[in-house]
Each structure stands twice: as structure tokens, then as C-alpha cells.
Design an enzyme around this catalytic site. Structure first.
Site, PDB file in Angstrom:
ATOM      1  N   PRO A   2       0.821  -1.203   0.000  1.00  0.00           N
ATOM      2  CA  PRO A   2       0.000   0.000   0.000  1.00  0.00           C
ATOM      3  C   PRO A   2       0.844   1.237   0.000  1.00  0.00           C
ATOM      4  O   PRO A   2       1.686   1.415   0.858  1.00  0.00           O
ATOM      5  CB  PRO A   2      -0.787  -0.103   1.300  1.00  0.00           C
ATOM      6  CG  PRO A   2      -0.213  -1.244   2.054  1.00  0.00           C
ATOM      7  CD  PRO A   2       0.955  -1.760   1.326  1.00  0.00           C
ATOM      8  N   GLU A   3       0.584   2.057  -0.966  1.00  0.00           N
ATOM      9  CA  GLU A   3       1.180   3.386  -1.007  1.00  0.00           C
ATOM     10  C   GLU A   3       0.028   4.363  -0.788  1.00  0.00           C
ATOM     11  O   GLU A   3      -1.068   3.945  -0.435  1.00  0.00           O
ATOM     12  CB  GLU A   3       1.906   3.587  -2.341  1.00  0.00           C
ATOM     13  CG  GLU A   3       2.943   2.481  -2.594  1.00  0.00           C
ATOM     14  CD  GLU A   3       3.697   2.628  -3.894  1.00  0.00           C
ATOM     15  OE1 GLU A   3       3.928   3.773  -4.326  1.00  0.00           O
ATOM     16  OE2 GLU A   3       4.062   1.604  -4.494  1.00  0.00           O
ATOM     17  N   ARG A 165       2.624 -10.573   6.048  1.00  0.00           N
ATOM     18  CA  ARG A 165       4.068 -10.510   6.323  1.00  0.00           C
ATOM     19  C   ARG A 165       4.420  -9.841   7.643  1.00  0.00           C
ATOM     20  O   ARG A 165       5.594  -9.837   8.032  1.00  0.00           O
ATOM     21  CB  ARG A 165       4.772  -9.792   5.167  1.00  0.00           C
ATOM     22  CG  ARG A 165       4.730 -10.600   3.900  1.00  0.00           C
ATOM     23  CD  ARG A 165       5.424  -9.900   2.763  1.00  0.00           C
ATOM     24  NE  ARG A 165       6.866  -9.842   2.959  1.00  0.00           N
ATOM     25  CZ  ARG A 165       7.692  -9.200   2.160  1.00  0.00           C
ATOM     26  NH1 ARG A 165       7.214  -8.535   1.124  1.00  0.00           N
ATOM     27  NH2 ARG A 165       8.977  -9.195   2.379  1.00  0.00           N
ATOM     28  N   ARG A 212      19.722  18.098  -3.484  1.00  0.00           N
ATOM     29  CA  ARG A 212      20.327  16.818  -3.128  1.00  0.00           C
ATOM     30  C   ARG A 212      21.089  16.200  -4.289  1.00  0.00           C
ATOM     31  O   ARG A 212      20.697  16.325  -5.436  1.00  0.00           O
ATOM     32  CB  ARG A 212      19.242  15.842  -2.686  1.00  0.00           C
ATOM     33  CG  ARG A 212      18.419  16.355  -1.517  1.00  0.00           C
ATOM     34  CD  ARG A 212      19.081  16.033  -0.208  1.00  0.00           C
ATOM     35  NE  ARG A 212      18.054  15.644   0.743  1.00  0.00           N
ATOM     36  CZ  ARG A 212      17.845  14.400   1.127  1.00  0.00           C
ATOM     37  NH1 ARG A 212      18.581  13.431   0.654  1.00  0.00           N
ATOM     38  NH2 ARG A 212      16.897  14.131   1.975  1.00  0.00           N
ATOM     39  N   ARG A 322      16.093  -2.180  -4.593  1.00  0.00           N
ATOM     40  CA  ARG A 322      14.716  -2.379  -5.049  1.00  0.00           C
ATOM     41  C   ARG A 322      14.628  -2.192  -6.556  1.00  0.00           C
ATOM     42  O   ARG A 322      15.364  -1.407  -7.140  1.00  0.00           O
ATOM     43  CB  ARG A 322      13.785  -1.383  -4.345  1.00  0.00           C
ATOM     44  CG  ARG A 322      14.069  -1.313  -2.855  1.00  0.00           C
ATOM     45  CD  ARG A 322      13.057  -0.485  -2.145  1.00  0.00           C
ATOM     46  NE  ARG A 322      11.763  -1.135  -2.164  1.00  0.00           N
ATOM     47  CZ  ARG A 322      10.641  -0.520  -1.793  1.00  0.00           C
ATOM     48  NH1 ARG A 322      10.680   0.732  -1.424  1.00  0.00           N
ATOM     49  NH2 ARG A 322       9.507  -1.166  -1.813  1.00  0.00           N
TER      50      ARG A 322
END
Length: 334
Positions: A2-3, A165, A212, A322
Site C-alpha cells: 500500500p502506497e 508478512r 540533493r 529495489r
DNA sequence: AGCTACACCTGATAGC
DNA sequence: TGCTATCAGGTGTAGC
């Protein structure tokens, strides 16, 4: 899983059943789903039940006492309207006031009342679900915590927290004033506002991005910079903005940085409208139904397939451990 | 401040 | 039929 869009679907689905409801009881089936719950302790220090917290295995005894603490303290609470920041979801709670002179709460039934200082906090992690179920409905898989709630209009319901999980959790957490207004759970104070928050500061975000040296995908995943973005929507926003995921933040022009923010909002809005992204049964709404946005993904999980824009094969690379998916033609490194 | 590595978990799938 | 390795939507911490 879920985002932001998925968590928002859950928040909105919860609202009608939860706002104004009272917790009748609670059952913690697996205390590992209380990872973020800090039991009331001698000095209130996290982990003063002996063990627990992130990356630490809970002993059986510590787990049992943590579960008991949660069950005891959550029972009887009055729930208010659920809130969200990024992927954190919380329901402000008001303790039962024994013989409180009933403050006129005619129009204010939906507000936390005087001042809610605590909240029932939820983070869904990778596989968490909040499910509203009838009392006699069969168990869903992986139910870790069950609350029984009662709402004036909807009657009695179960609110089940299921999580395969166990990266997600429920907790009772204190609410503290948020920078810029409102309040947030203590455990979410370090989380930036999300792009759908009216108080999100576009200019500050653009400036921070451009200050950044890190690759822009990593920056998008930094919940202290902008919240709610996970692996799927980072890839999708970058694809839409035609930005290579390893482009240093510094290398982004102001125009491109603003464009990226806009594409992020677009993809969030569309995903929200389509009920979120479901690959399997991992992500579902409060009624257990999947969302449809997986059909609208252009880059995420499509390695080897043609870019919907130019036809070139989508590439998969690893960034920060990722998977990242992008079009090598549309998204050129700079 | 920033990075990597790893910790916390279960389960599906691929390869031998 | 195993067994092993790899992968998965997230976050927090330790250690450099």
C-alpha cells in the site's frame, strides 16, 4: 503493497463505519502485529516491556503483556474520523468519560471532541489490510488483531487487521501538534506531508529535491521529503515525467522538478479513482475488494514489455536494493 | 548528512 | 517430490 492511494482508499472506506463508533472489545491474535505499540510502562520508554520494536524479536512473555496492554486500553474508546499522512493512517480516540456532563455534541459527533490526545495508529507495511466485517462473517486469512466496534447507524461490526508478512502494525500512540497545523501521531512526526495535503509546500519540495545529490528515485522514496510514494508510484511518476530514476536531484531544472511533482499528483489521483493497485489479494479495500490500477501501470513490473509511449523495451535495474522500471529511450540519464 | 546492509516476516514461484 | 534461492507494494536501525 500500500502506497498513498491504497491507504487513502482504506481511510475513506473506514470513515463512515468508524467515525463515532465505540470499541466494544479487542483480541490480539499475534502480538507481532503490535510492533509499533508502546505499552504503558514505568517511564514510557519504548521497549520497556523488555523487548520489541523494529528488528527485535518479541519474546512470548513480552508479546503477551503487550497484547494485554493494547486490548485493555483500546476497549471502550470512542473513535473519531480517520486521518492519513502519507502511508500512515490513524483514528483519533477519546477515552470513555464515566459520568461526563454530556457536552452538546449534536453537530460535532464526527470530531475528536475536546482534544483527542491519542490515536489508534495503523501502518499497513507491505501486506496489511483493514477489513470491516459482519460479526458472523468467516475469518479472512492472516487476521492478527480483531476489534469489535459499535456504531449508532451501522450497528456492531468487526474491524480486522490482517497482515501476511507482519511488516505492518496497529498501535495506540500519542498525538502531538504537527508543524504547520493539525496533529499527528508521535511515530509519524518525521513524515513529511504528502502531495495531496493542501498544506504541502511545493516550492520547498522542489528546492529540497534540487539541493540533493542523490538519485531522484531514492529522493521520491524518502518519506521525510515527501510522503506516500512507494516503489510503484515512484516508477510511474518518473515515467510520466520522462525522468531517469538515477538523475541526481541537483541535475533537475526547476521546470522538470515541478513537472515531476505534478505527474506524481496525477498518478496518485488516477490510482485513487481506480481504487488502488492490486496484483493479488495483497491489497484490498475495507470490503476485501481489489483495485484496478494495475491495468494502468506503464512501467512498474513491465520489464521487457514495450514502452506504451515509444515502444522500446522497459528496463529493470536495481536501485537501493529495489527494482526500478523505466524506458531507456523516454527517460534519458542526464 | 548520506550510504549500504540488514532486520523484521510469509508465501509464491522458478530452477535443479 | 522435495529442496533452495529469489522475489514482493515498507520502514527503522546500526555502522561506516
Amino acid at each position: 503493497m500500500p502506497e498513498l492511494p491504497e491507504v487513502e482508499v482504506v481511510r475513506a472506506g473506514l470513515a463512515p463505519a468508524v467515525d463515532g463508533a465505540r470499541v466494544l472489545g479487542a483480541e490480539v491474535r499475534d502480538p507481532r502485529a503490535l510492533k509499533r505499540h508502546v505499552p504503558l510502562g514505568l517511564d514510557g520508554l519504548p521497549g520497556d516491556d523488555g523487548l520489541g520494536g523494529h528488528g527485535v524479536t518479541l519474546t512470548a512473555a513480552a508479546g503477551a503483556s503487550r497484547a494485554a496492554d493494547f486490548e485493555r486500553r483500546v476497549t471502550g474508546l470512542r473513535l473519531a474520523a480517520p486521518q492519513r499522512r502519507g502511508k500512515f493512517l490513524w483514528i483519533p480516540v477519546v477515552p470513555p468519560v464515566p459520568q461526563a456532563p454530556p457536552v452538546e455534541r449534536s453537530a460535532a459527533e464526527s470530531t475528536p471532541g475536546p482534544a483527542s490526545s491519542q490515536a489508534l495508529l495503523a501502518h499497513l507495511g507491505m501486506s496489511g489490510q483493514l477489513l470491516l466485517r459482519a460479526l458472523d462473517a468467516p475469518d479472512d486469512r492472516h487476521v492478527r488483531i480483531r476489534l469489535w466496534i459499535e456504531h449508532r447507524v451501522h450497528g456492531e461490526l468487526r474491524l480486522d487487521f490482517a497482515d501476511q508478512r507482519l511488516f505492518g502494525s496497529l498501535a495506540l500512540d500519542g498525538l502531538v501538534p504537527a508543524a504547520g497545523g493539525g496533529s499527528v501521531p508521535e511515530q509519524a512526526v518525521h513524515i513529511a506531508r504528502d502531495p495531496l495535503d493542501p498544506r504541502f509546500d511545493d516550492a520547498a519540495f522542489v528546492a529540497a529535491l534540487r539541493a540533493r545529490a542523490s538519485g531522484v528515485k531514492k529522493l521520491l522514496l524518502d518519506q521525510g521529503l515527501v510522503s506516500g510514494v512507494g516503489n510503484i508510484y515512484a516508477d510511474e511518476a518518473l515515467w510520466r515525467a520522462r525522468v531517469h530514476p538515477e538523475t541526481p536531484g541537483r541535475a533537475l531544472g526547476p521546470r522538470t522538478a515541478r513537472e515531476l511533482l505534478q505527474r506524481l499528483r496525477d498518478v496518485f489521483a488516477q490510482a485513487l479513482a481506480e481504487g488502488g493497485t492490486s496484483f493479488d489479494e495483497q491489497y484490498v479495500n475495507v470490503n476485501g475488494q481489489a483495485g484496478y490500477f494495475a491495468h494502468s501501470l506503464n512501467a512498474y513490473g513491465r520489464a521487457g514489455e514495450p514502452c506504451p509511449r515509444c515502444g522500446r523495451a522497459i528496463r529493470r535495474i536495481v536501485i537501493g536494493g529495489r527494482s526500478s522500471h523505466f524506458c531507456p529511450r523516454c527517460q534519458r540519464r542526464r
